[in-house]
Motif scaffolding. Structure first.
Motif, PDB file in Angstrom:
ATOM      1  N   LYS A 169       0.830  -1.207   0.000  1.00 43.61           N
ATOM      2  CA  LYS A 169       0.000   0.000   0.000  1.00 43.61           C
ATOM      3  C   LYS A 169       0.862   1.253   0.000  1.00 43.61           C
ATOM      4  O   LYS A 169       0.612   2.205  -0.759  1.00 43.61           O
ATOM      5  N   MET A 170       1.911   1.273   0.820  1.00 39.35           N
ATOM      6  CA  MET A 170       2.783   2.447   0.888  1.00 39.35           C
ATOM      7  C   MET A 170       3.493   2.686  -0.442  1.00 39.35           C
ATOM      8  O   MET A 170       3.629   3.822  -0.897  1.00 39.35           O
ATOM      9  N   LEU A 171       3.944   1.617  -1.070  1.00 39.66           N
ATOM     10  CA  LEU A 171       4.634   1.750  -2.348  1.00 39.66           C
ATOM     11  C   LEU A 171       3.692   2.270  -3.430  1.00 39.66           C
ATOM     12  O   LEU A 171       4.049   3.163  -4.203  1.00 39.66           O
ATOM     13  N   MET A 172       2.488   1.743  -3.491  1.00 41.36           N
ATOM     14  CA  MET A 172       1.573   2.121  -4.558  1.00 41.36           C
ATOM     15  C   MET A 172       0.963   3.510  -4.348  1.00 41.36           C
ATOM     16  O   MET A 172       0.637   4.204  -5.310  1.00 41.36           O
ATOM     17  N   GLU A 173       0.823   3.924  -3.096  1.00 34.40           N
ATOM     18  CA  GLU A 173       0.230   5.233  -2.823  1.00 34.40           C
ATOM     19  C   GLU A 173       1.234   6.380  -2.906  1.00 34.40           C
ATOM     20  O   GLU A 173       0.839   7.540  -3.029  1.00 34.40           O
ATOM     21  N   ASN A 174       2.520   6.069  -2.856  1.00 30.58           N
ATOM     22  CA  ASN A 174       3.534   7.123  -2.788  1.00 30.58           C
ATOM     23  C   ASN A 174       4.531   7.111  -3.942  1.00 30.58           C
ATOM     24  O   ASN A 174       5.526   7.826  -3.906  1.00 30.58           O
ATOM     25  N   THR A 175       4.275   6.284  -4.952  1.00 32.23           N
ATOM     26  CA  THR A 175       5.144   6.238  -6.140  1.00 32.23           C
ATOM     27  C   THR A 175       4.263   6.079  -7.377  1.00 32.23           C
ATOM     28  O   THR A 175       3.042   5.919  -7.284  1.00 32.23           O
ATOM     29  N   PHE A 209       4.359   3.475  -9.172  1.00 35.76           N
ATOM     30  CA  PHE A 209       4.168   2.031  -9.378  1.00 35.76           C
ATOM     31  C   PHE A 209       2.726   1.671  -9.029  1.00 35.76           C
ATOM     32  O   PHE A 209       2.407   1.368  -7.883  1.00 35.76           O
ATOM     33  N   LYS A 210       1.864   1.686 -10.022  1.00 31.75           N
ATOM     34  CA  LYS A 210       0.439   1.482  -9.801  1.00 31.75           C
ATOM     35  C   LYS A 210      -0.049   0.085 -10.171  1.00 31.75           C
ATOM     36  O   LYS A 210      -1.186  -0.264  -9.900  1.00 31.75           O
ATOM     37  N   HIS A 211       0.820  -0.708 -10.804  1.00 26.16           N
ATOM     38  CA  HIS A 211       0.435  -2.063 -11.205  1.00 26.16           C
ATOM     39  C   HIS A 211       1.308  -3.064 -10.442  1.00 26.16           C
ATOM     40  O   HIS A 211       2.526  -2.919 -10.392  1.00 26.16           O
ATOM     41  N   TYR A 212       0.668  -4.077  -9.885  1.00 24.03           N
ATOM     42  CA  TYR A 212       1.408  -5.053  -9.091  1.00 24.03           C
ATOM     43  C   TYR A 212       0.998  -6.468  -9.488  1.00 24.03           C
ATOM     44  O   TYR A 212      -0.182  -6.744  -9.710  1.00 24.03           O
ATOM     45  N   GLU A 213       1.993  -7.355  -9.566  1.00 23.47           N
ATOM     46  CA  GLU A 213       1.754  -8.768  -9.838  1.00 23.47           C
ATOM     47  C   GLU A 213       2.508  -9.609  -8.805  1.00 23.47           C
ATOM     48  O   GLU A 213       3.727  -9.495  -8.670  1.00 23.47           O
ATOM     49  N   LYS A 214       1.771 -10.422  -8.093  1.00 24.57           N
ATOM     50  CA  LYS A 214       2.408 -11.324  -7.123  1.00 24.57           C
ATOM     51  C   LYS A 214       3.111 -12.451  -7.874  1.00 24.57           C
ATOM     52  O   LYS A 214       2.556 -13.050  -8.795  1.00 24.57           O
ATOM     53  N   LEU A 215       4.345 -12.744  -7.475  1.00 30.18           N
ATOM     54  CA  LEU A 215       5.097 -13.834  -8.085  1.00 30.18           C
ATOM     55  C   LEU A 215       5.095 -15.090  -7.223  1.00 30.18           C
ATOM     56  O   LEU A 215       5.052 -16.200  -7.759  1.00 30.18           O
ATOM     57  N   ALA A 216       5.169 -14.924  -5.898  1.00 29.15           N
ATOM     58  CA  ALA A 216       5.239 -16.122  -5.048  1.00 29.15           C
ATOM     59  C   ALA A 216       5.101 -15.752  -3.576  1.00 29.15           C
ATOM     60  O   ALA A 216       5.414 -14.624  -3.173  1.00 29.15           O
ATOM     61  N   ASP A 217       4.651 -16.712  -2.800  1.00 29.54           N
ATOM     62  CA  ASP A 217       4.824 -16.650  -1.352  1.00 29.54           C
ATOM     63  C   ASP A 217       6.226 -17.154  -1.053  1.00 29.54           C
ATOM     64  O   ASP A 217       6.664 -18.168  -1.615  1.00 29.54           O
ATOM     65  N   THR A 218       6.936 -16.479  -0.191  1.00 33.33           N
ATOM     66  CA  THR A 218       8.305 -16.867   0.126  1.00 33.33           C
ATOM     67  C   THR A 218       8.490 -16.917   1.637  1.00 33.33           C
ATOM     68  O   THR A 218       7.644 -16.462   2.406  1.00 33.33           O
ATOM     69  N   PHE A 219       9.606 -17.477   2.047  1.00 31.01           N
ATOM     70  CA  PHE A 219       9.921 -17.569   3.471  1.00 31.01           C
ATOM     71  C   PHE A 219      11.422 -17.380   3.626  1.00 31.01           C
ATOM     72  O   PHE A 219      12.214 -17.980   2.903  1.00 31.01           O
ATOM     73  N   GLY A 220      11.814 -16.510   4.560  1.00 28.32           N
ATOM     74  CA  GLY A 220      13.243 -16.307   4.772  1.00 28.32           C
ATOM     75  C   GLY A 220      13.528 -15.605   6.070  1.00 28.32           C
ATOM     76  O   GLY A 220      12.740 -14.760   6.516  1.00 28.32           O
TER      77      GLY A 220
END
Length: 371
Positions: free
Chosen positions: A339-345, A347-358
């Protein structure tokens, strides 16, 4: 098993998948005369898949992902590739799409059967490759075997290379510098893999197990050439991702303010024969940041997102500097970050690539795009 099967003029060794690239284009390699009924149309088709990471060899990779039953995988790209390598030379493909798929599945099952009794078959019938001075190996023969093992999760592939290439790759003096730097830093842990036999036994916190973050990024990018593209790796740590994009031909800048990290990454650059610019200031405070086609922001933003002023400057710098794609991995507050990235830059289009763990956190990997 480095050095397994050593001969007088060659050696069979395990090479990281990150260092395995497809063959050079036939004109650069001066092997075009070996192509029956060579045409310019065939050459243009061939160029799509020449000299790119095997992780981005879409036809072969997707064929074996399909055979392995991975979600979303299909053999169409491989079948189209097979048809085109004949049609572009005016030759009728000797096998139908159905017949080819049956044959390749039988080969896949045979390789699986061999693998069930160990990896000896692949050391006895290794992929053949040659060293590229840009810091990786080009496959000469064995693209199918390499992609088969890669898609089954192997991070290192048995490869036969000239003994002279093996000696160049080992780069013993540079290895000693890396080891000394790690000793001076009392470093017992690395965040990402070091792609050299001397460090195969060293556990890394991320990107050890297929599919890694780099695998997902490679799938998104497809086979398109990265030569001439500019990449900004924000928080590049010891340079694993930056070096990969350098090998792919991109112009790379890494940002890493931690002195231990950038000291080690310079030694690793020398050892792996790659180089990229490094900014040692904090990203949001640096005047050296320019404009780039692609940005990498992997597990970085969440470190500063709770500091309002630093966050504001970070987002403004990010918006100015990354013009097209931003590969991002979250901390543990993924929706808040997005939300912070899309509201303040932009970058209005987002595509999820994967759930990750680290590093003990569930995360999300995705890509942002500007309009």
């Amino acid at each position: 098993m480095t050095g397994h099967g050593a001969g007088r003029d060659y050696v069979v060794t395990e090479i990281p998948v990150e260092l395995l690239f497809t063959e050079l284009d036939v004109r650069s390699a001066r092997t075009d005369h070996l192509i029956k009924s060579f045409t310019d149309r065939w050459y243009e088709h061939h160029l799509q898949y020449a000299d790119i990471s095997i992780m981005r060899l879409v036809p072969h990779r997707e064929l074996y992902r399909y055979f392995a039953g991975e979600p979303g995988a299909a053999p169409d790209a491989y079948l189209d590739w097979y048809e085109q390598i004949h049609a572009t030379r005016g030759i009728t493909p000797p096998m139908s799409r159905k017949g080819l798929l049956i044959q390749r599945r039988m080969e896949y099952e045979n390789m699986q059967s061999e693998l069930s009794s160990g990896s000896g078959f692949f050391f006895d019938h290794p992929v053949k490759a040659k060293w590229n001075p840009a810091g990786y190996f080009n496959v000469l023969d064995g693209h199918h075997r390499a992609c088969f093992l890669y898609c089954l999760g192997f991070r290192r592939i048995p490869v036969r290379i000239p003994l002279q290439d093996y000696t160049v790759w080992l780069h013993s003096a540079a290895v000693a510098d890396v080891e000394q730097t790690m000793k001076d830093q009392q470093r017992r842990l690395i965040y990402t893999p070091i792609l050299h036999p001397q460090f195969y036994g060293m556990h890394s916190e991320r990107d050890e197990t297929y599919p890694t973050r780099l695998d997902y990024i490679a799938r998104f990018l497809g086979p398109g050439k990265l030569i001439g593209r500019s990449v900004l790796d924000i928080g590049c740590n010891i340079g694993y991702y930056s070096r990969h994009f350098v090998r792919e031909g991109a112009d790379v800048t890494g940002v890493e303010p931690d002195p231990d990290h950038h000291s080690l990454l310079h030694k690793l650059n020398a050892m792996e024969r790659t180089a990229f610019s490094v900014i040692t200031e904090r990203f949001e405070e640096s005047d050296a940041v320019q404009q780039y086609d692609i940005g990498l922001l992997l597990t970085v933003f969440y470190h500063i997102m709770k500091d309002p002023e630093a966050c504001r400057r970070f987002l403004a710098q990010l918006d100015r500097s990354v013009c097209s794609l931003l590969f991002w991995e979250s901390g543990d507050a993924m929706e808040t970050e997005k939300k912070m990235l899309m509201e303040n830059t932009g970058f209005k289009h987002y595509e999820k690539l994967a759930d990750t763990f680290g590093t003990g956190k569930y995360r999300e990997l995705g890509v942002f795009r500007k309009a």
